[in-house]
Motif scaffolding. Structure first.
Motif, short mmCIF file in Angstrom:
data_model
loop_
_atom_site.label_atom_id
_atom_site.label_comp_id
_atom_site.label_asym_id
_atom_site.label_seq_id
_atom_site.Cartn_x
_atom_site.Cartn_y
_atom_site.Cartn_z
N UNK A 69 -35.45 41.28 18.18
CA UNK A 69 -34.43 40.87 19.24
C UNK A 69 -33.81 39.44 18.53
N UNK A 70 -32.83 39.02 19.58
CA UNK A 70 -32.20 37.68 19.18
C UNK A 70 -32.72 36.61 20.16
N UNK A 71 -32.99 35.53 19.67
CA UNK A 71 -33.44 34.37 20.67
C UNK A 71 -32.21 33.56 20.78
N UNK A 72 -32.15 33.29 22.14
CA UNK A 72 -31.07 32.30 22.45
C UNK A 72 -31.54 31.22 23.15
N UNK A 73 -31.16 29.77 22.27
CA UNK A 73 -31.78 28.55 22.82
C UNK A 73 -33.05 28.32 22.56
N UNK A 74 -33.57 26.94 22.75
CA UNK A 74 -34.90 26.32 22.28
C UNK A 74 -34.73 25.18 21.38
N UNK A 75 -35.69 24.30 21.46
CA UNK A 75 -35.63 23.32 20.16
C UNK A 75 -36.95 23.38 19.41
N UNK A 76 -37.76 24.33 19.75
CA UNK A 76 -39.09 24.50 18.87
C UNK A 76 -38.53 24.47 17.34
N UNK A 77 -39.40 24.21 16.43
CA UNK A 77 -39.26 24.25 15.06
C UNK A 77 -38.69 25.90 14.79
N UNK A 78 -39.41 26.51 15.23
CA UNK A 78 -39.12 28.36 15.02
C UNK A 78 -37.78 28.57 15.43
N UNK A 80 -35.17 26.55 15.60
CA UNK A 80 -33.98 26.30 14.60
C UNK A 80 -34.30 26.89 13.21
N UNK A 81 -35.54 27.29 12.76
CA UNK A 81 -35.77 27.87 11.33
C UNK A 81 -35.44 29.40 11.43
N UNK A 82 -35.41 30.06 12.52
CA UNK A 82 -35.27 31.74 12.63
C UNK A 82 -33.92 31.85 13.14
N UNK A 83 -33.53 30.97 14.25
CA UNK A 83 -32.19 31.43 14.60
C UNK A 83 -31.28 30.08 14.83
N UNK A 84 -30.76 29.51 13.52
CA UNK A 84 -30.25 27.95 13.48
C UNK A 84 -28.75 28.23 14.25
N UNK A 85 -28.18 29.49 14.46
CA UNK A 85 -26.81 29.29 15.24
C UNK A 85 -27.12 29.50 16.73
N UNK A 86 -28.23 30.09 17.06
CA UNK A 86 -28.27 30.06 18.42
C UNK A 86 -29.64 29.29 18.90
N UNK A 87 -29.96 28.26 18.33
CA UNK A 87 -30.91 27.22 18.99
C UNK A 87 -30.35 26.12 19.63
#
Length: 140
Positions: A69-78, A80-87
């Motif tokens: 799936x695609x994660x949208x949002x969030x400030x956790x380390x993961x 930013x590392x896994x979804x840099x464009x949608x964090x």
């Protein structure tokens, strides 16, 4: 955070059904088992989690990447590392990337592939095993 409100906004604007965990249940917040919780959201392409906290490692985001799936949002380390464009938590930026992924199949696939490869690179069994073996050998 703004997860529920933002999800409902996106759903209404883009004509998508929104699924969410029932927060007004007669049981505690964590009333679902891990399997039930993952089964709730894993069949869906997008997972919105506008978590402003950056003090957690982002276990749920890792699960999102692992199921494709695609994660949208969030400030956790993961996030930013896994979804840099949608964090992050800038709703304007998040809507722009959501719309891009919604309309462009190749961009969607790129995000899914990147996160899946990255979650295995950073948190996969081999990585964890090698880290533990290295630690064990260096501590002798």
């Amino acid at each position: 955070g703004d997860t529920q409100r933002f999800s409902e906004y996106l759903g209404k604007k883009y004509g998508l059904e929104v699924f969410s965990k029932n927060l007004y249940h007669d049981k505690p917040f964590d009333y679902l088992s891990s399997h039930e919780f993952i089964s709730l959201w894993s069949p869906h392409l997008f997972h919105v989690n506008i978590d402003p906290q950056n003090s957690y490692p982002g276990q749920q985001c890792r699960q999102v990447a692992a199921v494709g799936s695609i994660n949208i949002g969030g400030e956790n380390d993961s996030h930013h590392r896994l979804y840099p464009n949608s964090s992050g938590c800038d709703l304007k930026i998040l809507e722009e990337i959501f719309e891009l992924y919604l309309k462009d199949e190749s961009k969607r696939f790129e995000a899914i592939e990147y996160a899946y490869n990255k979650v295995n690179e950073l948190f996969g069994f081999s990585t964890v095993r090698n880290t533990l073996v290295d630690k064990f050998l260096n501590d002798k």
